[in-house]
Design a protein around this motif. Structure first.
Motif, PDB file in Angstrom:
ATOM      1  N   SER A  53       0.836  -1.214   0.000  1.00  0.00           N
ATOM      2  CA  SER A  53       0.000   0.000   0.000  1.00  0.00           C
ATOM      3  C   SER A  53       0.865   1.255   0.000  1.00  0.00           C
ATOM      4  O   SER A  53       0.596   2.221  -0.719  1.00  0.00           O
ATOM      5  CB  SER A  53      -0.894   0.030   1.249  1.00  0.00           C
TER       6      SER A  53
ATOM      7  N   ARG B  71       1.536   4.243  -3.054  1.00  0.00           N
ATOM      8  CA  ARG B  71       1.316   5.658  -2.763  1.00  0.00           C
ATOM      9  C   ARG B  71       2.597   6.463  -2.944  1.00  0.00           C
ATOM     10  O   ARG B  71       2.573   7.605  -3.416  1.00  0.00           O
ATOM     11  CB  ARG B  71       0.779   5.820  -1.338  1.00  0.00           C
TER      12      ARG B  71
ATOM     13  N   ALA C 210     -10.124   2.103   1.858  1.00  0.00           N
ATOM     14  CA  ALA C 210      -9.020   3.062   1.790  1.00  0.00           C
ATOM     15  C   ALA C 210      -8.742   3.451   0.346  1.00  0.00           C
ATOM     16  O   ALA C 210      -8.244   4.548   0.073  1.00  0.00           O
ATOM     17  CB  ALA C 210      -7.768   2.455   2.412  1.00  0.00           C
TER      18      ALA C 210
ATOM     19  N   LYS D 284     -12.493  -8.958  -4.021  1.00  0.00           N
ATOM     20  CA  LYS D 284     -11.031  -8.839  -4.102  1.00  0.00           C
ATOM     21  C   LYS D 284     -10.532  -9.546  -5.369  1.00  0.00           C
ATOM     22  O   LYS D 284     -11.288  -9.736  -6.299  1.00  0.00           O
ATOM     23  CB  LYS D 284     -10.405  -9.383  -2.812  1.00  0.00           C
TER      24      LYS D 284
ATOM     25  N   ASP E  90      -7.268  -7.695   4.217  1.00  0.00           N
ATOM     26  CA  ASP E  90      -6.385  -8.550   3.417  1.00  0.00           C
ATOM     27  C   ASP E  90      -5.916  -9.785   4.187  1.00  0.00           C
ATOM     28  O   ASP E  90      -5.327 -10.693   3.594  1.00  0.00           O
ATOM     29  CB  ASP E  90      -5.162  -7.755   2.952  1.00  0.00           C
TER      30      ASP E  90
HETATM   31  C1  S3P Z   1      -5.626  -1.107  -0.105  1.00  0.00           C
HETATM   32  C2  S3P Z   1      -6.858  -1.108   0.472  1.00  0.00           C
HETATM   33  C3  S3P Z   1      -7.689  -2.307   0.625  1.00  0.00           C
HETATM   34  C4  S3P Z   1      -6.873  -3.586   0.450  1.00  0.00           C
HETATM   35  C5  S3P Z   1      -5.920  -3.511  -0.706  1.00  0.00           C
HETATM   36  C6  S3P Z   1      -4.973  -2.346  -0.566  1.00  0.00           C
HETATM   37  C7  S3P Z   1      -4.911   0.174  -0.244  1.00  0.00           C
HETATM   38  O1  S3P Z   1      -8.724  -2.273  -0.316  1.00  0.00           O
HETATM   39  O2  S3P Z   1      -7.727  -4.698   0.291  1.00  0.00           O
HETATM   40  O3  S3P Z   1      -5.159  -4.710  -0.782  1.00  0.00           O
HETATM   41  O4  S3P Z   1      -3.693   0.160  -0.478  1.00  0.00           O
HETATM   42  O5  S3P Z   1      -5.569   1.214  -0.095  1.00  0.00           O
HETATM   43  P1  S3P Z   1     -10.114  -1.498   0.017  1.00  0.00           P
HETATM   44  O6  S3P Z   1      -9.734  -0.252   0.684  1.00  0.00           O
HETATM   45  O7  S3P Z   1     -10.807  -1.257  -1.270  1.00  0.00           O
HETATM   46  O8  S3P Z   1     -10.869  -2.448   0.901  1.00  0.00           O
END
Ligand code: S3P
Length: 463
Positions: free
Chosen positions: A37, A41, A188, A377, A350
């Motif tokens: 993540s 970013r 997120a 997912k 996750d």
């Molecule tokens: C992530 C947010 C999550 C997660 C994904 C990574 C991110 O998804 O499942 O692997 O980096 O913002 P969601 O926020 O859509 O649930």
């Protein structure tokens, strides 16, 4: 018990299937990739920042590589530096958001939902015609949740199936209009897409969420000079706001080890009868650490040694990223069943597949309630977990969006289907470390979406 390298690693006949045999003991320091993540970013914000950004120890999985490739298509210069099998340093030089441009063709987001949704937030405010597509899995994943707010902000967005699925086109405009948006599901990715678009809007953009989702975008924007307001809402939840027009600064940043990758070893170390594993400098951000706390509620022995950059080592927060870090030491544990609430699910989204494996080894009945998002997912993870764990002899049932697992069960090695979903492949591989006989996993290569070299690390922790 015997150990054997997966056939694909041992040069065996079938590269489409990995075999995992039970391990006598688990010991060592499994190498981890940089947080996926945060890596996404860091690359996207580096493209928005004018100047040169240095990103150290990013995750080198396929999804992060996808993001790196796409920002280059939009006009950033992306250099790969030092790398090992799991991490890579990037140097990104960018003209900044005003100097980026439309790509000369389709932006292929591969398997990565995070890339798709976050980059859509940037493209909404980047004048030009942008076309996004992805693989078969990504083409099934819901996008209306970002398309609706981005349209409200003034971007022209069109997508297949009534504006809900890839391929998608975005005609970006600048400036956008600020909005005040309440997310329908805790996400997120949706929050981040809107906040990134909000950087190009006139006025204050606010996202309201009922459950606090991972807050890396907020922390990383602050570390790059953008004020982000965070207000607790009455009755729970948060409002997060950014002011449009604030420039994003280029920074140097080291990416923490990925807690979602660490989760596989936390569970392996807990459920294996003779295990002690050390996971160095893992990100333990309060919005990512739910898996540690859920496993502890089940009785897992997980020691946390705070890592800090203050001279006395006491701050526990890395000054570059604003992310708290800890070394985690996990040891074999007796587990008991717990109730996992919909809020827990949102905060450990996750990690639910690997938590389900832990539940098969816990005394009693674990109930995971309100897990519907798992169906959206990389695969339908509820269906995949039920099929895979049932094949291994576990007692798993599903009622609507609730999963119930009774244990402890002695797992018996069997063929499992990863459905080309990295988190399912790694869950079944960890199951193979405690199941009797051989467990096989289809398409094991998909683990490299988030954890390149995972199967080599798995072989390395067999003592
Ligand atoms: C992530 C947010 C999550 C997660 C994904 C990574 C991110 O998804 O499942 O692997 O980096 O913002 P969601 O926020 O859509 O649930």
């Amino acid at each position: 018990m015997t150990t054997q390298a997966p056939p694909n690693l041992a040069g065996g006949a079938d590269p489409d299937v990995a075999g995992v045999r039970p391990a006598a003991r688990l010991r060592g320091r499994p190498g981890l990739p940089g947080d996926k993540s945060i890596s996404h970013r860091a690359l996207l914000l580096a493209a928005l920042a004018e100047g040169t950004s240095e990103i150290q120890a990013a995750g080198d999985g396929a999804d992060v590589r996808t993001t790196a490739g796409l920002i280059a298509r939009l006009g950033a210069s992306v250099e790969r530096g030092r790398s090992d099998s799991r991490r890579v340093d990037y140097r990104v030089s960018s003209p900044g958001i005003a100097g980026l441009h439309e790509a000369d063709g389709i932006l292929d987001c591969g398997n990565s939902g995070t890339t798709t949704r976050l980059i859509a937030g940037i493209l909404a405010g980047l004048p030009g015609y942008h076309i996004l597509d992805g693989d078969d899995s990504l083409r099934r994943r819901p996008l209306a949740r970002i398309i609706e707010p981005l349209r409200e902000m003034g971007a022209e967005v069109h997508a297949r199936r009534g504006n809900s699925l890839l391929p998608m086109t975005v005609v970006g405009h600048s400036p956008l209009q600020a909005i005040d948006h309440r997310t329908a599901v805790p996400s997120a990715q949706v929050k981040s897409a809107i906040l990134l678009a909000g950087l190009r809007a006139e006025g204050r953009t606010t996202v309201r969420e009922s459950v606090a989702t991972r807050d890396h975008t907020e922390r990383m924007l602050r570390a790059r000079g953008v004020a982000v307001l965070r207000t607790a809402l009455e009755g729970g939840g948060l409002a997060i706001s950014v002011e449009g027009g604030t420039p994003v600064q280029a920074v140097l940043e080291t990416v923490p080890a990925d807690p979602s990758a660490a989760a596989f070893w936390l569970v392996a170390g807990t459920i294996h009868p003779d295990a002690e594993l050390t996971l160095p400098a893992v990100g333990i951000n309060p919005t990512r650490r739910a898996i540690i706390d859920l496993l502890r509620r089940m009785g897992a022995s997980i020691e946390e040694r705070t890592v800090g950059d203050a001279p006395d080592g006491s701050s526990g927060v890395d000054s570059e990223t604003g992310e708290p870090l800890a070394d985690l030491i996990v040891r074999s544990s007796e587990l008991r069943a717990i109730d996992v609430s919909p809020t827990d699910v949102a905060q450990a989204i996750d990690e639910i597949p690997i938590l389900c494996l832990a539940a098969t080894q816990a005394h009693g009945t674990t109930t995971i309630r309100g897990a519907s998002e798992l169906r959206s997912k990389e695969s339908d993870r509820i269906a995949g977990i039920v099929a895979g764990l049932t094949a291994l002899g576990a007692q798993v049932t599903v009622d609507g969006d609730d999963i119930t697992i009774s244990g402890p069960t002695r797992l018996i090695g069997a063929p499992t289907d990863s459905r080309s979903d990295h988190r399912l492949a790694m869950t079944f591989a960890v199951a193979g470390l405690i199941a009797s006989g051989a467990t096989t996993i289809s398409d094991p290569g998909c683990a490299s979406i988030s954890y390149p070299g995972f199967f080599a690390v798995l072989e390395g922790v067999r003592a």
